[in-house]
Design a protein around this motif. Sequence first.
Motif, PDB file in Angstrom:
ATOM      1  N   SER A  10       0.838  -1.201   0.000  1.00 53.01           N
ATOM      2  CA  SER A  10       0.000   0.000   0.000  1.00 53.01           C
ATOM      3  C   SER A  10       0.868   1.243   0.000  1.00 53.01           C
ATOM      4  CB  SER A  10      -0.881   0.015   1.253  1.00 53.01           C
ATOM      5  OG  SER A  10      -1.582  -1.200   1.348  1.00 53.01           O
ATOM      6  N   ALA A  17       5.139   4.408   1.625  1.00 50.54           N
ATOM      7  CA  ALA A  17       4.701   3.074   2.051  1.00 50.54           C
ATOM      8  C   ALA A  17       4.553   3.008   3.565  1.00 50.54           C
ATOM      9  CB  ALA A  17       5.686   2.019   1.578  1.00 50.54           C
ATOM     10  N   GLN A  22       8.413   5.399  12.950  1.00 50.09           N
ATOM     11  CA  GLN A  22       7.830   4.117  13.359  1.00 50.09           C
ATOM     12  C   GLN A  22       8.142   3.853  14.834  1.00 50.09           C
ATOM     13  OE1 GLN A  22       9.880   0.500  12.676  1.00 50.09           O
ATOM     14  NE2 GLN A  22       8.112  -0.523  11.785  1.00 50.09           N
ATOM     15  N   PRO A  27       3.216   1.076  14.176  1.00 51.56           N
ATOM     16  CA  PRO A  27       4.020   0.135  13.380  1.00 51.56           C
ATOM     17  C   PRO A  27       4.230   0.599  11.947  1.00 51.56           C
ATOM     18  CG  PRO A  27       2.264  -1.013  14.568  1.00 51.56           C
ATOM     19  CD  PRO A  27       2.022   0.447  14.765  1.00 51.56           C
ATOM     20  N   LEU A  35      -2.926   3.459   5.603  1.00 50.27           N
ATOM     21  CA  LEU A  35      -2.564   2.715   4.386  1.00 50.27           C
ATOM     22  C   LEU A  35      -3.146   1.307   4.378  1.00 50.27           C
ATOM     23  CD1 LEU A  35       1.223   3.658   4.145  1.00 50.27           C
ATOM     24  CD2 LEU A  35      -0.571   4.342   2.540  1.00 50.27           C
ATOM     25  N   MET A  69      10.158  -3.828   8.971  1.00 53.32           N
ATOM     26  CA  MET A  69       8.856  -4.499   8.880  1.00 53.32           C
ATOM     27  C   MET A  69       8.717  -5.508  10.020  1.00 53.32           C
ATOM     28  SD  MET A  69       7.048  -6.466   5.721  1.00 53.32           S
ATOM     29  CE  MET A  69       5.687  -7.611   5.993  1.00 53.32           C
ATOM     30  N   LEU A  99      16.101  -9.187   6.593  1.00 54.13           N
ATOM     31  CA  LEU A  99      17.371  -8.519   6.280  1.00 54.13           C
ATOM     32  C   LEU A  99      17.778  -7.620   7.442  1.00 54.13           C
ATOM     33  CD1 LEU A  99      16.696  -7.420   2.625  1.00 54.13           C
ATOM     34  CD2 LEU A  99      18.670  -8.779   3.354  1.00 54.13           C
ATOM     35  N   ILE A 122      20.913  -8.751   0.072  1.00 58.35           N
ATOM     36  CA  ILE A 122      19.645  -9.113  -0.575  1.00 58.35           C
ATOM     37  C   ILE A 122      19.764 -10.353  -1.449  1.00 58.35           C
ATOM     38  CG2 ILE A 122      18.707  -6.763  -0.504  1.00 58.35           C
ATOM     39  CD1 ILE A 122      19.298  -6.607  -3.555  1.00 58.35           C
ATOM     40  N   GLN A 149      15.441  -1.979  -2.994  1.00 56.62           N
ATOM     41  CA  GLN A 149      16.720  -2.642  -3.315  1.00 56.62           C
ATOM     42  C   GLN A 149      16.519  -3.805  -4.279  1.00 56.62           C
ATOM     43  OE1 GLN A 149      19.468  -3.379   0.130  1.00 56.62           O
ATOM     44  NE2 GLN A 149      17.748  -2.549   1.281  1.00 56.62           N
TER      45      GLN A 149
HETATM   46  N1  LIG Z   1       2.672  -0.142   2.957  1.00 53.23           N
HETATM   47  C1  LIG Z   1       2.875  -1.434   3.056  1.00 53.23           C
HETATM   48  O1  LIG Z   1       2.158  -2.258   2.432  1.00 53.23           O
HETATM   49  C2  LIG Z   1       3.983  -1.919   3.949  1.00 53.23           C
HETATM   50  C3  LIG Z   1       4.461  -3.233   3.822  1.00 53.23           C
HETATM   51  C4  LIG Z   1       5.497  -3.631   4.659  1.00 53.23           C
HETATM   52  C5  LIG Z   1       6.038  -2.744   5.592  1.00 53.23           C
HETATM   53  N2  LIG Z   1       5.524  -1.490   5.673  1.00 53.23           N
HETATM   54  C6  LIG Z   1       6.080  -0.503   6.629  1.00 53.23           C
HETATM   55  O2  LIG Z   1       7.277   0.029   6.083  1.00 53.23           O
HETATM   56  C7  LIG Z   1       8.100   0.484   7.179  1.00 53.23           C
HETATM   57  C8  LIG Z   1       9.469  -0.125   7.042  1.00 53.23           C
HETATM   58  O3  LIG Z   1      10.066   0.259   5.831  1.00 53.23           O
HETATM   59  P1  LIG Z   1      11.564   0.780   5.797  1.00 53.23           P
HETATM   60  O4  LIG Z   1      11.858   1.189   4.419  1.00 53.23           O
HETATM   61  O5  LIG Z   1      11.734   1.755   6.898  1.00 53.23           O
HETATM   62  O6  LIG Z   1      12.419  -0.482   6.263  1.00 53.23           O
HETATM   63  P2  LIG Z   1      12.591  -2.020   5.904  1.00 53.23           P
HETATM   64  O7  LIG Z   1      12.857  -2.185   4.468  1.00 53.23           O
HETATM   65  O8  LIG Z   1      11.502  -2.827   6.509  1.00 53.23           O
HETATM   66  O9  LIG Z   1      13.888  -2.339   6.776  1.00 53.23           O
HETATM   67  C9  LIG Z   1      15.058  -1.572   6.609  1.00 53.23           C
HETATM   68  C10 LIG Z   1      16.114  -2.158   7.517  1.00 53.23           C
HETATM   69  O10 LIG Z   1      16.356  -3.533   7.182  1.00 53.23           O
HETATM   70  C11 LIG Z   1      17.752  -3.792   7.227  1.00 53.23           C
HETATM   71  N3  LIG Z   1      18.215  -3.985   5.861  1.00 53.23           N
HETATM   72  C12 LIG Z   1      17.595  -3.603   4.701  1.00 53.23           C
HETATM   73  N4  LIG Z   1      18.335  -3.949   3.643  1.00 53.23           N
HETATM   74  C13 LIG Z   1      19.452  -4.539   4.120  1.00 53.23           C
HETATM   75  C14 LIG Z   1      20.599  -5.102   3.504  1.00 53.23           C
HETATM   76  N5  LIG Z   1      20.750  -5.117   2.169  1.00 53.23           N
HETATM   77  N6  LIG Z   1      21.551  -5.641   4.295  1.00 53.23           N
HETATM   78  C15 LIG Z   1      21.391  -5.665   5.633  1.00 53.23           C
HETATM   79  N7  LIG Z   1      20.329  -5.132   6.288  1.00 53.23           N
HETATM   80  C16 LIG Z   1      19.386  -4.570   5.526  1.00 53.23           C
HETATM   81  C17 LIG Z   1      18.402  -2.572   7.847  1.00 53.23           C
HETATM   82  O11 LIG Z   1      18.275  -2.716   9.259  1.00 53.23           O
HETATM   83  P3  LIG Z   1      19.515  -2.727  10.316  1.00 53.23           P
HETATM   84  O12 LIG Z   1      20.671  -2.059   9.650  1.00 53.23           O
HETATM   85  O13 LIG Z   1      18.997  -1.960  11.478  1.00 53.23           O
HETATM   86  O14 LIG Z   1      19.739  -4.128  10.654  1.00 53.23           O
HETATM   87  C18 LIG Z   1      17.478  -1.466   7.379  1.00 53.23           C
HETATM   88  O15 LIG Z   1      17.558  -0.308   8.166  1.00 53.23           O
HETATM   89  C19 LIG Z   1       7.423   0.022   8.452  1.00 53.23           C
HETATM   90  O16 LIG Z   1       6.701   1.105   9.010  1.00 53.23           O
HETATM   91  C20 LIG Z   1       6.483  -1.073   7.969  1.00 53.23           C
HETATM   92  O17 LIG Z   1       5.371  -1.240   8.819  1.00 53.23           O
HETATM   93  C21 LIG Z   1       4.526  -1.053   4.860  1.00 53.23           C
END
Ligand SMILES: NC(=O)c1ccc[n+]([C@@H]2O[C@H](COP(=O)([O-])OP(=O)(O)OC[C@H]3O[C@@H](n4cnc5c(N)ncnc54)[C@H](OP(=O)(O)O)[C@@H]3O)[C@@H](O)[C@H]2O)c1
Length: 205
Positions: A10, A17, A22, A27, A35, A69, A99, A122, A149
């Motif tokens: 969403s 997104a 957060q 969350p 969303l 997430m 990840l 990834i 990514q």
């Molecule tokens: N709208 C929707 O449908 C939807 C769906 C899913 C989630 N969400 C929301 O999206 C938000 C999260 O999104 P986001 O972009 O902030 O974060 P994210 O993609 O969930 O997580 C990012 C974190 O994951 C780790 N990470 C990501 N890529 C990595 C890699 N290549 N290697 C190692 N670690 C890696 C790192 O954490 P560390 O460095 O801290 O370990 C990075 O800070 C939340 O609020 C969630 O609820 C929304």
Amino acid sequence: MTRLRVHSMSISLDGYAAGPRQSLDDPLGVGGERLHEWMFGEATTDPVDRELLDRGRDELGATIMGRHMFGPIRGPWGHDEWRGWWGDDPPFHHPVFVLTHHARAPIEMGGGTTFHFVTDGIHAAWERAAGAAGGLDVWLGGGASTVRQYVRADLVDELHLAIVPILLGDGERLFDDPDGTPTGFEVDLHLTTSAVTHVRLQRRR
Ligand SMILES: NC(=O)c1ccc[n+]([C@@H]2O[C@H](COP(=O)([O-])OP(=O)(O)OC[C@H]3O[C@@H](n4cnc5c(N)ncnc54)[C@H](OP(=O)(O)O)[C@@H]3O)[C@@H](O)[C@H]2O)c1
């Protein structure tokens, strides 16, 4: 062949997104819960939304997600209390690859879900998830940074977005790449219900 699929992700009209800041109470970031009202709220009455949600969940054998997430904890895990948002029996029922830059032992949950923490990037997460999926597809759950990514690495086969008619103004953008929005997808489904606009893109191979 195992495919990597984003389903029902969403995003707001301005491309977020998730909202900003957060936390345990938010969350999806501040304001971000709007969303997901179309899928979890009382508004989830449209049979088309329901069918697309159900179809997106079909034939999945593993999930990949980013650490945000999985939860609001940042930095080294420190303690092993946080086990995801979803309680003792998370709705995945298959291996989930989180990840992170911070190593942690796998967590076995009820109902067949095990969280594995992947610190080598990834491609490694995709290989492990594809291997664990038993011939089914892999769900790329989110969040924004993680999906971005995989799109950039040309690994996403299907990208189903649900565009919610709200403006968030701040948060985590899905497409935020200084090198430009990805190309190479074609739209195979585009329809609007009373709650959202669904756009599904397929990777041209
Ligand atoms: N709208 C929707 O449908 C939807 C769906 C899913 C989630 N969400 C929301 O999206 C938000 C999260 O999104 P986001 O972009 O902030 O974060 P994210 O993609 O969930 O997580 C990012 C974190 O994951 C780790 N990470 C990501 N890529 C990595 C890699 N290549 N290697 C190692 N670690 C890696 C790192 O954490 P560390 O460095 O801290 O370990 C990075 O800070 C939340 O609020 C969630 O609820 C929304």
